[in-house]
Design a protein around this motif. Sequence first.
Motif, PDB file in Angstrom:
ATOM      1  N   ARG A  97       0.826  -1.207   0.000  1.00  0.00           N
ATOM      2  CA  ARG A  97       0.000   0.000   0.000  1.00  0.00           C
ATOM      3  C   ARG A  97       0.861   1.257   0.000  1.00  0.00           C
ATOM      4  O   ARG A  97       0.516   2.249  -0.635  1.00  0.00           O
ATOM      5  CB  ARG A  97      -0.975  -0.010   1.177  1.00  0.00           C
ATOM      6  CG  ARG A  97      -0.336  -0.076   2.562  1.00  0.00           C
ATOM      7  CD  ARG A  97      -1.374  -0.280   3.643  1.00  0.00           C
ATOM      8  NE  ARG A  97      -0.787  -0.373   4.983  1.00  0.00           N
ATOM      9  CZ  ARG A  97      -0.291  -1.481   5.506  1.00  0.00           C
ATOM     10  NH1 ARG A  97      -0.300  -2.608   4.801  1.00  0.00           N
ATOM     11  NH2 ARG A  97       0.204  -1.491   6.743  1.00  0.00           N
ATOM     12  N   HIS A 101       0.802   3.914  -3.128  1.00  0.00           N
ATOM     13  CA  HIS A 101       0.474   5.310  -2.882  1.00  0.00           C
ATOM     14  C   HIS A 101       1.558   6.224  -3.446  1.00  0.00           C
ATOM     15  O   HIS A 101       1.265   7.216  -4.133  1.00  0.00           O
ATOM     16  CB  HIS A 101       0.316   5.557  -1.377  1.00  0.00           C
ATOM     17  CG  HIS A 101       0.056   6.996  -1.026  1.00  0.00           C
ATOM     18  ND1 HIS A 101      -1.173   7.586  -1.209  1.00  0.00           N
ATOM     19  CD2 HIS A 101       0.877   7.955  -0.529  1.00  0.00           C
ATOM     20  CE1 HIS A 101      -1.103   8.854  -0.847  1.00  0.00           C
ATOM     21  NE2 HIS A 101       0.119   9.102  -0.427  1.00  0.00           N
ATOM     22  N   LYS A 104       1.697   5.965  -7.404  1.00  0.00           N
ATOM     23  CA  LYS A 104       0.556   6.603  -8.057  1.00  0.00           C
ATOM     24  C   LYS A 104       0.781   8.104  -8.163  1.00  0.00           C
ATOM     25  O   LYS A 104       0.557   8.707  -9.222  1.00  0.00           O
ATOM     26  CB  LYS A 104      -0.741   6.318  -7.292  1.00  0.00           C
ATOM     27  CG  LYS A 104      -2.000   6.932  -7.926  1.00  0.00           C
ATOM     28  CD  LYS A 104      -3.241   6.530  -7.153  1.00  0.00           C
ATOM     29  CE  LYS A 104      -4.502   7.076  -7.825  1.00  0.00           C
ATOM     30  NZ  LYS A 104      -4.555   8.556  -7.777  1.00  0.00           N
ATOM     31  N   ARG A 105       1.232   8.693  -7.067  1.00  0.00           N
ATOM     32  CA  ARG A 105       1.485  10.139  -7.082  1.00  0.00           C
ATOM     33  C   ARG A 105       2.570  10.488  -8.090  1.00  0.00           C
ATOM     34  O   ARG A 105       2.441  11.459  -8.854  1.00  0.00           O
ATOM     35  CB  ARG A 105       1.898  10.619  -5.692  1.00  0.00           C
ATOM     36  CG  ARG A 105       2.208  12.104  -5.632  1.00  0.00           C
ATOM     37  CD  ARG A 105       2.648  12.531  -4.239  1.00  0.00           C
ATOM     38  NE  ARG A 105       2.893  13.963  -4.168  1.00  0.00           N
ATOM     39  CZ  ARG A 105       4.047  14.537  -4.505  1.00  0.00           C
ATOM     40  NH1 ARG A 105       5.052  13.787  -4.932  1.00  0.00           N
ATOM     41  NH2 ARG A 105       4.184  15.846  -4.422  1.00  0.00           N
TER      42      ARG A 105
END
Length: 305
Positions: A97, A101, A104-105
């Motif tokens: 996770r 995260h 993705k950014r």
Amino acid sequence: MESQQDQQDLRDLVRYEARNGRAYITFCRDEKRNALTYEMFDRLMEHIDRAERDDDVRVIIFKGEGRDFSTGHDLAQVGGAEYGFSKDPGARRPSQRARLHFDKRHVEQFRQIFYCVKPTISLVQGWCVGAGLYIVEASDLAIAASDAKIGHPEQKMGLAGAAYMTSWNILAMGPRKAREMLLLGEVVDGNEAARIGLINKAVPPEALLDAGEEWAERIVRLPRDAIAIGKAATHLAMDSLGMTSQFVHGYIGHALGTNIRYESDEVNFMKERKNKGTTQAAHARESHYQAGGEQSATDAPTDAN
């Protein structure tokens, strides 16, 4: 929070200048072959947003100061380091996770370049690999010096063909050539990059800046609304081709790629970096993949990803 000194350092490393309808965004880290830190990417996005909001800017030009356009991500920040991975022998690996995260950014930053509302031109000299090449691929136009070194050697670190811009690579070069470049981690010169559709054209090194200015001037002379409508139409066309999805599978693929298991006979760059340092680890990686190849491991940049 960034200190004033940190902010000044970042301004010095990613410089912005707007004049004559152009916004110049220049990477200024020649001592590290313009390897890009994640903080530099954040500053790059701030500059792109600034150019998009300036109605006097009609075209954005990406350049590298010094020898190279960019050797990609700073290797000191990859392979777990970007997720806050601890070097403590007893520390747990970053969770999926946390990886998802962060990735993705970051991949959305390349999407921001790809869908920039202003036309973009990349002017490429020297080494342009890894994330440096992603910026070029996300640009509307790209001109390279004929002797530039362009490719995705970072694919040998664990992705092996799952790049952020895979859909674009296939569209630009065709599936066979795209797979060849990504799977084998090929590096080509500017002339070959133009021939296979990776860039628009190659010019002699001394003619690179003038070639960029010529194209920029032709864009600047267009009506502002025409430029905006043209970019919007391009975005619609890209979406109709499913290009947006590459930024989803790109960040998922990277998160998975940073968590692969290395067998005893395989080169683990992250382990080599921990034991020998970034430079020696980079040379070990390149040497492992030579097997009669033309490029010497000592010729490869050591800050690239």
